[in-house]
Design a protein around this motif. Sequence first.
Motif, PDB file in Angstrom:
ATOM      1  N   HIS A 130      35.533  29.858  38.902  1.00 19.00           N
ATOM      2  CA  HIS A 130      36.206  29.877  37.590  1.00 19.00           C
ATOM      3  C   HIS A 130      36.947  28.584  37.238  1.00 19.00           C
ATOM      4  O   HIS A 130      37.124  28.292  36.048  1.00 19.00           O
ATOM      5  CB  HIS A 130      37.208  31.040  37.546  1.00 19.00           C
ATOM      6  CG  HIS A 130      36.577  32.384  37.719  1.00 19.00           C
ATOM      7  ND1 HIS A 130      35.855  33.000  36.720  1.00 19.00           N
ATOM      8  CD2 HIS A 130      36.531  33.222  38.783  1.00 19.00           C
ATOM      9  CE1 HIS A 130      35.411  34.173  37.158  1.00 19.00           C
ATOM     10  NE2 HIS A 130      35.803  34.331  38.409  1.00 19.00           N
ATOM     11  N   ALA A 131      37.407  27.847  38.228  1.00 23.95           N
ATOM     12  CA  ALA A 131      38.188  26.629  37.940  1.00 23.95           C
ATOM     13  C   ALA A 131      37.943  25.592  39.033  1.00 23.95           C
ATOM     14  O   ALA A 131      38.796  25.356  39.887  1.00 23.95           O
ATOM     15  CB  ALA A 131      39.674  26.977  37.853  1.00 23.95           C
TER      16      ALA A 131
ATOM     17  N   THR B 144      45.808  32.639  42.010  1.00 26.30           N
ATOM     18  CA  THR B 144      45.794  31.388  42.780  1.00 26.30           C
ATOM     19  C   THR B 144      47.208  31.019  43.228  1.00 26.30           C
ATOM     20  O   THR B 144      47.435  30.716  44.399  1.00 26.30           O
ATOM     21  CB  THR B 144      45.187  30.256  41.925  1.00 26.30           C
ATOM     22  OG1 THR B 144      43.858  30.626  41.552  1.00 26.30           O
ATOM     23  CG2 THR B 144      45.157  28.942  42.679  1.00 26.30           C
TER      24      THR B 144
ATOM     25  N   ILE C 168      43.088  34.744  37.101  1.00 27.82           N
ATOM     26  CA  ILE C 168      42.701  33.778  38.136  1.00 27.82           C
ATOM     27  C   ILE C 168      43.870  32.872  38.508  1.00 27.82           C
ATOM     28  O   ILE C 168      44.180  32.682  39.679  1.00 27.82           O
ATOM     29  CB  ILE C 168      41.509  32.907  37.662  1.00 27.82           C
ATOM     30  CG1 ILE C 168      40.382  33.773  37.095  1.00 27.82           C
ATOM     31  CG2 ILE C 168      41.008  32.032  38.806  1.00 27.82           C
ATOM     32  CD1 ILE C 168      39.773  34.742  38.047  1.00 27.82           C
ATOM     33  N   GLN C 169      44.527  32.334  37.474  1.00 25.30           N
ATOM     34  CA  GLN C 169      45.599  31.367  37.736  1.00 25.30           C
ATOM     35  C   GLN C 169      46.785  32.008  38.489  1.00 25.30           C
ATOM     36  O   GLN C 169      47.232  31.475  39.507  1.00 25.30           O
ATOM     37  CB  GLN C 169      46.043  30.739  36.409  1.00 25.30           C
ATOM     38  CG  GLN C 169      46.886  29.465  36.578  1.00 25.30           C
ATOM     39  CD  GLN C 169      48.357  29.760  36.775  1.00 25.30           C
ATOM     40  OE1 GLN C 169      48.894  30.701  36.188  1.00 25.30           O
ATOM     41  NE2 GLN C 169      49.020  28.987  37.627  1.00 25.30           N
TER      42      GLN C 169
ATOM     43  N   ASN D  53      38.245  30.079  42.682  1.00 30.16           N
ATOM     44  CA  ASN D  53      38.457  28.865  41.889  1.00 30.16           C
ATOM     45  C   ASN D  53      37.186  28.024  41.761  1.00 30.16           C
ATOM     46  O   ASN D  53      36.983  27.376  40.734  1.00 30.16           O
ATOM     47  CB  ASN D  53      39.599  28.040  42.494  1.00 30.16           C
ATOM     48  CG  ASN D  53      40.961  28.598  42.112  1.00 30.16           C
ATOM     49  OD1 ASN D  53      41.370  28.501  40.972  1.00 30.16           O
ATOM     50  ND2 ASN D  53      41.631  29.228  43.059  1.00 30.16           N
TER      51      ASN D  53
ATOM     52  N   VAL E   5      40.593  23.010  40.142  1.00 25.36           N
ATOM     53  CA  VAL E   5      41.710  23.535  40.942  1.00 25.36           C
ATOM     54  C   VAL E   5      41.282  23.613  42.415  1.00 25.36           C
ATOM     55  O   VAL E   5      42.034  23.223  43.318  1.00 25.36           O
ATOM     56  CB  VAL E   5      42.150  24.930  40.432  1.00 25.36           C
ATOM     57  CG1 VAL E   5      43.238  25.523  41.319  1.00 25.36           C
ATOM     58  CG2 VAL E   5      42.644  24.832  38.988  1.00 25.36           C
ATOM     59  N   ALA E   6      40.075  24.125  42.633  1.00 28.48           N
ATOM     60  CA  ALA E   6      39.547  24.206  44.006  1.00 28.48           C
ATOM     61  C   ALA E   6      39.470  22.813  44.629  1.00 28.48           C
ATOM     62  O   ALA E   6      39.814  22.621  45.802  1.00 28.48           O
ATOM     63  CB  ALA E   6      38.166  24.857  43.990  1.00 28.48           C
TER      64      ALA E   6
ATOM     65  N   LEU F 119      40.360  32.612  48.080  1.00 33.58           N
ATOM     66  CA  LEU F 119      41.094  31.748  47.143  1.00 33.58           C
ATOM     67  C   LEU F 119      40.194  30.610  46.650  1.00 33.58           C
ATOM     68  O   LEU F 119      40.121  30.331  45.448  1.00 33.58           O
ATOM     69  CB  LEU F 119      42.331  31.192  47.845  1.00 33.58           C
ATOM     70  CG  LEU F 119      43.079  30.041  47.140  1.00 33.58           C
ATOM     71  CD1 LEU F 119      43.587  30.486  45.789  1.00 33.58           C
ATOM     72  CD2 LEU F 119      44.218  29.528  47.991  1.00 33.58           C
TER      73      LEU F 119
END
Length: 543
Positions: free
Chosen positions: A329-330, A301, A297-298, A326, A333-334, A322
């Motif tokens: 999963h994160a 991104t 994922i990272q 995020n 970050v989004a 994108l």
Amino acid sequence: MQVSKKHGIVFLVTKFGFIHLYDLESVACVYMNRISGETIFVTAEHEATNGIIGVNKKGQVLSVSVDEGAIVPYILGTLNNTELAFKLASRANLPGADDLYIKQYQALFRSGQFNEAAKIAANSPRGILKTAQTIEAFKTAPAPPGGLSPILQYFGILLEKGELNQLESLELARPVLQQGRKQLLEKWLKENKLTCSEELGDIVRLHDMTLALSVYLRANVPNKVVACFAETGQIDKIVLYSKKVGYTPDYTSLLQHVMRTNPEKGAEFASQLVNGESGPLVDISRVVDIFMSQNMIQPATSFLLDALKENKPEQGPLQTRLLEMNLVHAPQVADAILGNEMFSHYDRPRIANLCERAGLLQRALEHYEDINDIKRAIVHTNVLQPDWLVEYFSRLTTEQSFACLNEMLRVNIPQNLQAVIQIATKYSDILGPVKLIEMFESFKSFEGLYYYLGSIVNLSEDPEVHFKYIQAATRTGQVREVERICRESNHYNPEKVKNFLKEVKLQDQLPLIIFCDRFDFVHDLVLYSYQNGLTKFIEVYVQ
């Protein structure tokens, strides 16, 4: 006099126009004839024919060269010089002595003179004996006790003579690599003793990837070169090499392979492929698929942030993807990406919905346009920044604002009341006190009404606002505030206030006393107090 380097023959022209051909090694005369009646006064080497060119006194230009197909048979038949025929055929790679070579080779081989037989085979004209059969014969020949095996003798002579052909290179490489002596192979490659081919590279690859890369490069096998660059982590060379040789690899498959073996290099490679001078070399969406298949994922991104930095309209689906990945999963970050306002072409309703699911209600509200979605999210004031929430209402219409405020009070008054009061206060002029008062009253929220009106009463000249404030302060037990307004306000209807204060039957009648004294309703005060058994308040007033 001129020398043919290829044939090792000296061309000599005399004063009387005779040509003499001599073998350079043995100085044996090969041929002699007159070619000109006049003196040839100048000659030069004729490079095109490996012969001689000259000019005589008449101005004629004369050229003499060796007939390569006829000279060896001539030496054998006319001169009867077998040794010279052998040497010339071998040295200049000429036909005519093939049968002699084959017979001599076979005779020496049969008699066990393998070293001599190897020399004959190695020096055979046009490589007529440098065949697979010869190699097999030397491989199966018995080795002398304590001596070098015939096949190695053969290859040793070949290596001394020059470059091995493709077949010989393969046959030599196999046993050398099996014995773990790859340094020998490296040495021969540096000395250009081997003919590089795809097959040789495949054999070497099992033992040493870097050495195999060197072979593939020399053999010009682009697909294998690129694969080796990928295997050895030399990712930065792939695109440059491919451009240089005009080869277009299957970059998607290549990236998949690199990503599986070295994710860090894979991410670097993906960035290279997308930021090519002539545009992306791979479909960005496919690259993201590859990242996601590895659950990266990272890196995905980072890759997309770089690939989509120009914020083009056609990149909308990728921007959505994108943010999607995020938000699932994160979320933080989004949140940061949305906060930077980098993108403007993504699917806003879709992202709004995912923001809400991820608990990013502020981001969801920034994106929602449907009032039902807004109402559903805005009631959770406990997770929204108060200042942001108040500011958010500036983008709503009056109708939307009331719909949201009503929903906030309907769902959870204790939690949302403070926020509703702040919003009502800030936008009082736009929304209108009358409607706001109605709203608070419809939910019997006298506390809300008290605090809302308390924030605007000192600035308002509306009698209804002052009267409703007195009502709200009374019902919330704020007797001192009722006193203050009764004493100081000039904007309420005295009759309405008097009737209200009498109806509510305050335990402390001081506000009524102050009010009646101010507006000269003393008779009404005394009568009301007497009838209701509140004679002590008449006493208080009189004193």
